[in-house]
Scaffold this active site. Sequence first.
Site, PDB file in Angstrom:
ATOM      1  N   GLY A 146       0.750  -1.217   0.031  1.00 47.03           N
ATOM      2  CA  GLY A 146       0.079  -0.154   0.054  1.00 47.03           C
ATOM      3  C   GLY A 146       0.801   1.120  -0.008  1.00 47.03           C
ATOM      4  O   GLY A 146       1.952   1.205   0.432  1.00 47.03           O
ATOM      5  N   VAL A 178       0.700   3.882   1.924  1.00 51.34           N
ATOM      6  CA  VAL A 178       1.269   4.406   3.164  1.00 51.34           C
ATOM      7  C   VAL A 178       1.896   3.378   4.239  1.00 51.34           C
ATOM      8  O   VAL A 178       2.022   3.454   5.193  1.00 51.34           O
ATOM      9  CB  VAL A 178       0.299   5.045   3.769  1.00 51.34           C
ATOM     10  CG1 VAL A 178      -0.164   6.230   3.326  1.00 51.34           C
ATOM     11  CG2 VAL A 178      -1.135   4.327   4.143  1.00 51.34           C
ATOM     12  N   CYS A 179       2.201   2.277   3.342  1.00 45.88           N
ATOM     13  CA  CYS A 179       2.780   1.093   4.276  1.00 45.88           C
ATOM     14  C   CYS A 179       4.271   1.176   3.887  1.00 45.88           C
ATOM     15  O   CYS A 179       4.773   1.119   2.873  1.00 45.88           O
ATOM     16  CB  CYS A 179       2.176  -0.351   4.042  1.00 45.88           C
ATOM     17  SG  CYS A 179       2.925  -1.633   5.006  1.00 45.88           S
ATOM     18  N   ILE A 180       5.288   1.007   4.843  1.00 46.09           N
ATOM     19  CA  ILE A 180       6.784   0.927   4.699  1.00 46.09           C
ATOM     20  C   ILE A 180       7.163  -0.190   5.361  1.00 46.09           C
ATOM     21  O   ILE A 180       8.545  -0.249   5.644  1.00 46.09           O
ATOM     22  CB  ILE A 180       7.290   2.506   5.237  1.00 46.09           C
ATOM     23  CG1 ILE A 180       6.939   2.311   6.757  1.00 46.09           C
ATOM     24  CG2 ILE A 180       6.805   3.418   4.817  1.00 46.09           C
ATOM     25  CD1 ILE A 180       7.676   3.453   7.617  1.00 46.09           C
ATOM     26  N   THR A 181       6.399  -1.173   5.362  1.00 44.29           N
ATOM     27  CA  THR A 181       7.047  -2.568   5.931  1.00 44.29           C
ATOM     28  C   THR A 181       8.306  -3.009   5.219  1.00 44.29           C
ATOM     29  O   THR A 181       8.976  -3.499   5.929  1.00 44.29           O
ATOM     30  CB  THR A 181       5.737  -3.597   5.843  1.00 44.29           C
ATOM     31  OG1 THR A 181       4.760  -3.199   6.475  1.00 44.29           O
ATOM     32  CG2 THR A 181       6.276  -4.900   6.225  1.00 44.29           C
TER      33      THR A 181
END
Length: 325
Positions: free
Chosen positions: A170, A172-175
């Site tokens: 996604g 806004v995901c920085i996994t």
Amino acid sequence: MEIFDYDNILLLPRKCRVESRAECDASVTLGQRSFRIPVVPANMKTVVNEDICVWMAQNGYFYVMHRFDLDNLQFVRDMQARGVYASISLGVKQPDYDTVDRLVAEGLAPEYITIDIAHGHADTVRKMIAYLKNHLPESFVIAGNVATPEAVIDLENWGADATKVGIGPGKVCITKMKTGFGTGGWQLSALKWCARVATKPIIADGGIREHGDIAKSIRFGATMVMIGSMLAGLEESPGQTVEVDGKLFKEYYGSASDFNKGEYKHVEGKRILEPIKGKLVDTLREMEEDVQSAISYAGGTRLMDIRKVNYVVLGGKNSNEDLMM
């Protein structure tokens, strides 16, 4: 194994069988209900709230309410009082088990329950699925998120009625930056990989940037797609409205961000501003029309006809040019 993502793929058209795209049926079945389109807004605080959930339920769309700063019992009561289905999210900690116990005690059974944690291939998820199946057997259980066929097999064997595929693709995901793990950059391949072993519905979660990505997800095995950023920048979106240089934006942040959690601990999300781009009803109508067009290009009349088409893998940093026949 082929490695590609949405921008590396184009679907190949087949002979059209309809006179108008309006003849094409974009609806999809999940559990005991049929929904107008295979799209569900992400269960995030800046994407959905109770008003949006009520509207979607009343108008034939699927929703999943987020689980943050929410009284799930009151939400289920309110939805059932309005005569619409209840669809909630749970985690895997003790307060979530307490919520299940309270639902049972009050005779409240949400029609859909999504077990929503970042790494869903876990013993904690297995235990929660078993608890739900024992205490709320009539509820349709969606579990995730996962990224591998092994995870899909396990979740299905543990009793999940559907799985959610996607770790970190996604906006806004920085996994992947924080941990080195995830499906960011190859979400569509991960979906294809997982769908090969799935016997129950898959919800593809994350990485959708264009309406055409919905059709691509269906082609590679999804029953439904979960969309965040494209539905975060709407007039009704719950995120705070921000004005920058005379232009209006909506705040959008990840569920594992410090903005959402209220603390800087185990952060795997970030905050961005999405330009406000219209109303929810218009966006969903446009999505439906675009999916109908995709069905017509696939030479079909129903959503799953999209799965019959061939595709081209375009050149890119993660793929070689290839024609899949």
